[in-house]
Design a protein around this motif. Sequence first.
Motif, PDB file in Angstrom:
ATOM      1  N   GLY A 259       0.814  -1.198   0.000  1.00  0.00           N
ATOM      2  CA  GLY A 259       0.000   0.000   0.000  1.00  0.00           C
ATOM      3  C   GLY A 259       0.855   1.259   0.000  1.00  0.00           C
ATOM      4  N   GLU A 260       0.385   2.279  -0.678  1.00  0.00           N
ATOM      5  CA  GLU A 260       1.170   3.502  -0.808  1.00  0.00           C
ATOM      6  C   GLU A 260       1.414   4.174   0.529  1.00  0.00           C
ATOM      7  N   ALA A 261       0.405   4.197   1.393  1.00  0.00           N
ATOM      8  CA  ALA A 261       0.577   4.847   2.697  1.00  0.00           C
ATOM      9  C   ALA A 261       1.647   4.145   3.514  1.00  0.00           C
ATOM     10  N   PHE A 262       1.674   2.804   3.479  1.00  0.00           N
ATOM     11  CA  PHE A 262       2.694   2.077   4.229  1.00  0.00           C
ATOM     12  C   PHE A 262       4.062   2.226   3.572  1.00  0.00           C
ATOM     13  N   GLN A 263       4.112   2.098   2.265  1.00  0.00           N
ATOM     14  CA  GLN A 263       5.395   2.201   1.576  1.00  0.00           C
ATOM     15  C   GLN A 263       6.083   3.528   1.863  1.00  0.00           C
ATOM     16  N   ASN A 264       5.313   4.569   2.032  1.00  0.00           N
ATOM     17  CA  ASN A 264       5.882   5.878   2.312  1.00  0.00           C
ATOM     18  C   ASN A 264       5.878   6.211   3.804  1.00  0.00           C
ATOM     19  N   ALA A 265       5.616   5.172   4.626  1.00  0.00           N
ATOM     20  CA  ALA A 265       5.722   5.269   6.085  1.00  0.00           C
ATOM     21  C   ALA A 265       4.862   6.376   6.658  1.00  0.00           C
ATOM     22  N   LEU A 266       3.671   6.545   6.118  1.00  0.00           N
ATOM     23  CA  LEU A 266       2.741   7.548   6.627  1.00  0.00           C
ATOM     24  C   LEU A 266       1.866   7.005   7.754  1.00  0.00           C
ATOM     25  N   VAL A 267       2.026   5.729   8.060  1.00  0.00           N
ATOM     26  CA  VAL A 267       1.198   5.054   9.062  1.00  0.00           C
ATOM     27  C   VAL A 267       2.101   4.186   9.928  1.00  0.00           C
ATOM     28  N   PRO A 268       1.637   3.766  11.117  1.00  0.00           N
ATOM     29  CA  PRO A 268       2.465   2.898  11.966  1.00  0.00           C
ATOM     30  C   PRO A 268       2.674   1.513  11.358  1.00  0.00           C
ATOM     31  N   PHE A 269       3.637   0.811  11.901  1.00  0.00           N
ATOM     32  CA  PHE A 269       4.025  -0.532  11.484  1.00  0.00           C
ATOM     33  C   PHE A 269       3.115  -1.529  12.191  1.00  0.00           C
ATOM     34  N   PRO A 270       2.212  -2.210  11.467  1.00  0.00           N
ATOM     35  CA  PRO A 270       1.221  -3.078  12.132  1.00  0.00           C
ATOM     36  C   PRO A 270       1.759  -4.478  12.418  1.00  0.00           C
ATOM     37  N   ILE A 271       1.388  -5.003  13.576  1.00  0.00           N
ATOM     38  CA  ILE A 271       1.834  -6.334  14.002  1.00  0.00           C
ATOM     39  C   ILE A 271       0.646  -7.104  14.571  1.00  0.00           C
ATOM     40  N   SER A 272       0.523  -8.365  14.167  1.00  0.00           N
ATOM     41  CA  SER A 272      -0.479  -9.279  14.716  1.00  0.00           C
ATOM     42  C   SER A 272       0.243 -10.338  15.533  1.00  0.00           C
ATOM     43  N   VAL A 273      -0.343 -10.744  16.660  1.00  0.00           N
ATOM     44  CA  VAL A 273       0.335 -11.648  17.588  1.00  0.00           C
ATOM     45  C   VAL A 273      -0.468 -12.932  17.777  1.00  0.00           C
ATOM     46  N   ALA A 274       0.234 -14.063  17.812  1.00  0.00           N
ATOM     47  CA  ALA A 274      -0.366 -15.372  18.086  1.00  0.00           C
ATOM     48  C   ALA A 274       0.614 -16.173  18.946  1.00  0.00           C
ATOM     49  N   ASP A 275       0.133 -17.259  19.537  1.00  0.00           N
ATOM     50  CA  ASP A 275       0.970 -18.140  20.360  1.00  0.00           C
ATOM     51  C   ASP A 275       1.185 -19.465  19.654  1.00  0.00           C
ATOM     52  N   GLY A 276       2.334 -20.085  19.918  1.00  0.00           N
ATOM     53  CA  GLY A 276       2.581 -21.436  19.440  1.00  0.00           C
ATOM     54  C   GLY A 276       2.077 -22.446  20.457  1.00  0.00           C
ATOM     55  N   ARG A 277       1.358 -23.462  19.976  1.00  0.00           N
ATOM     56  CA  ARG A 277       0.894 -24.519  20.881  1.00  0.00           C
ATOM     57  C   ARG A 277       0.550 -25.765  20.087  1.00  0.00           C
ATOM     58  N   ALA A 278       1.085 -26.890  20.479  1.00  0.00           N
ATOM     59  CA  ALA A 278       0.745 -28.155  19.837  1.00  0.00           C
ATOM     60  C   ALA A 278      -0.598 -28.652  20.358  1.00  0.00           C
ATOM     61  N   PRO A 279      -1.336 -29.434  19.554  1.00  0.00           N
ATOM     62  CA  PRO A 279      -2.628 -29.966  20.008  1.00  0.00           C
ATOM     63  C   PRO A 279      -2.488 -30.742  21.313  1.00  0.00           C
ATOM     64  N   GLY A 280      -3.445 -30.517  22.219  1.00  0.00           N
ATOM     65  CA  GLY A 280      -3.470 -31.263  23.462  1.00  0.00           C
ATOM     66  C   GLY A 280      -2.544 -30.753  24.540  1.00  0.00           C
ATOM     67  N   THR A 281      -1.827 -29.641  24.276  1.00  0.00           N
ATOM     68  CA  THR A 281      -0.932 -29.085  25.281  1.00  0.00           C
ATOM     69  C   THR A 281      -1.526 -27.802  25.839  1.00  0.00           C
ATOM     70  N   LEU A 282      -0.967 -27.352  26.958  1.00  0.00           N
ATOM     71  CA  LEU A 282      -1.463 -26.165  27.634  1.00  0.00           C
ATOM     72  C   LEU A 282      -0.452 -25.032  27.487  1.00  0.00           C
ATOM     73  N   VAL A 283      -0.950 -23.857  27.140  1.00  0.00           N
ATOM     74  CA  VAL A 283      -0.087 -22.689  27.026  1.00  0.00           C
ATOM     75  C   VAL A 283      -0.184 -21.869  28.296  1.00  0.00           C
ATOM     76  N   ILE A 284       0.952 -21.526  28.873  1.00  0.00           N
ATOM     77  CA  ILE A 284       1.016 -20.574  29.967  1.00  0.00           C
ATOM     78  C   ILE A 284       2.058 -19.528  29.606  1.00  0.00           C
ATOM     79  N   SER A 285       2.047 -18.395  30.306  1.00  0.00           N
ATOM     80  CA  SER A 285       2.926 -17.305  29.899  1.00  0.00           C
ATOM     81  C   SER A 285       4.397 -17.687  29.976  1.00  0.00           C
ATOM     82  N   GLY A 286       4.754 -18.629  30.869  1.00  0.00           N
ATOM     83  CA  GLY A 286       6.148 -18.985  31.006  1.00  0.00           C
ATOM     84  C   GLY A 286       6.681 -19.889  29.916  1.00  0.00           C
ATOM     85  N   ASN A 287       5.789 -20.659  29.253  1.00  0.00           N
ATOM     86  CA  ASN A 287       6.291 -21.593  28.247  1.00  0.00           C
ATOM     87  C   ASN A 287       5.833 -21.278  26.836  1.00  0.00           C
ATOM     88  N   SER A 288       5.068 -20.232  26.658  1.00  0.00           N
ATOM     89  CA  SER A 288       4.540 -19.926  25.328  1.00  0.00           C
ATOM     90  C   SER A 288       5.638 -19.368  24.428  1.00  0.00           C
TER      91      SER A 288
END
Length: 623
Positions: A259-288
């Motif tokens: 996009g032109e607005a992003f290419q010319n840095a007229l807007v902030p740098f967007p980031i999306s966040v997700a966690d890694g987790r295998a099926p059947g396991t539990l995610v906690i903040s210490g091991n994520s």
Amino acid sequence: MHYAHNLTVNVLYQMKLSTEQTLALAIALSHFTSKVSAWSPTNGYAPGTVSCPSTDVNFLRDATGLSSEESDWLALRNQQTQPALKKFIERANFADFNIEEFFDEIQTNITIALSFSGGGYRAMLNGAGQLSALDERTVNATEYGLGGLFQSSTYLAGLSGGNWLTGSMALNNWSTIDELANNNNGVWDLNHSILDSGGLNIFSTLGRFIEIDHAVDAKKAAGFNTSITDIWGRALSYQFFGSDFDGYAPLTFSSIKDGEAFQNALVPFPISVADGRAPGTLVISGNSTIFEFNPFEMGTWDKSVHAFTDLEYLGTHVTNGKPDNSDICVRGFDNAGFVMGTSSSLFNQFLLQLNSTALESALKSVWRYFLSDLDKHEDDIAVYAPNPFFKAEYAASTDVADSEYLYLVDGGEDLQNIPIAPFIQPERDVDVIFAFDNSADTDDHLPDGASVVASYERQFGIINSEASFPYVPDTNTFLAHGLTTKPTFFGCYASNLTELSRVPPLVVYVPNVPYTTWSNTSTFKMSYDADEKRKIIQNGFEVSSRYNMTMDSEWRKCVSCAIMQRSLEALNEPQPAECKSCFDEYCWDGSVYSGDENFTTSVNYTQTGNSQAGVPDRSSITL
């Protein structure tokens, strides 16, 4: 129109436009740019094969610094943010502080990050109002809010419902909140849940999900694994991107960089966040393992993987980053809806609760058909296969590197519901984080600080990188001491943080407070009529603006003090006297709940506002 589309930012600058005028015009011009330019090569939801960029390409890099693409982009963005920030601070009207001299003396640019929590549509709508108060394109944001802070910010992150907000903005040519809320082409039309998008028109709903079924089947036929997140992401896309092209089925997250607005840095740098987790396991903040998606890359700073890969070529079979077949690569796997669905995969559970819904029996049967052949062990998981980090050499653990699949889940499953991790990495050198918390931690669907507590505690785990986070109290202290009834600053003075691994950014914590409407709706409330939507957005504006500056007419000044603090400390310069007063008001004083104090986790609101926070009568201000 073709002439208008070819205008560059240099030409815009020659027109002597202000920063906000330049941004507005560039974004307006970008509406002429078809999203098709960044679509999947199949022109549909399924990824497709393309030629590799070169015969010796390697898509993987060690997470030892920023990518060259992000570094180059930052050089452009700094040219935008620093003049905008100077203008923002000038509006604070300091009595005895030389702003010109301050900006001449600082050795580095001030880096601001905006972070919006998860929490479904509640988080999206509250966050929308909170962000609108920071955007000088919003009517009255400069006078009654923090207009210009968005223009001064370098980074913008969202998680789950917060990512629906930030992703909607970025992937709709950086539309304003008002534009998104107008339901143009179905964008942010929340009158009906995605389970019955046609409302009383059952045939419209059936048609929609036949389109979704065909899209997911096409991805499967192309040889890629599918999960319930594919269905979830496809359904959400109609609400986030509009109804054209089957909910913009071929649109990719990496298209943001085109996009032109992003290419010319007229807007902030967007980031999306997700966690890694295998099926059947539990995610906690210490091991994520916390993964981020940005316009250029997907990866993690965490030691467990400690690598990033080229986002545009996800889906390519690689070994240690090199394509297994140097002639064949894949594009289109980073589908925009799939990435945003990945960050909010917790809501897959909503799709599974068919018996508790009021759907017509015919629609329930259709949904059961869609879900019938999905692996029940992967209800809340997004499958990224082939694994882009397969046999990666930078990982401290082989758990991810030895797997052919990468499994990702909702970014809030490790309790870090505010996406702060990308901004406490030393490589990004962020000065201040504005953390907007629209979580539902209490029985009343309001925050209790649990997210920032989890982020603080995580820095002491073995999986963490070199990230550092300021001291925060426990959740009982948040509630008992009223830290959830108004903004609170954490990490105000670097001299008090010397026992941490490094001096962290100052954190401005901004919790959801129902001022003018009951903004504490359930996380699983899946439909909002136009009036509800507007009221919650309005309330979000009031949260960011301290009730339109009526609760604290110096709020803009106090925000400016938080922004300048790390630079003042680096210069060994004293705070302006007005900043000292602000810090006395908003900085956490280090006190903690003793166990002897009486407090309730229930809301204490009256029809005129929050009696705990001293909100004025709700009729006292009209925007």
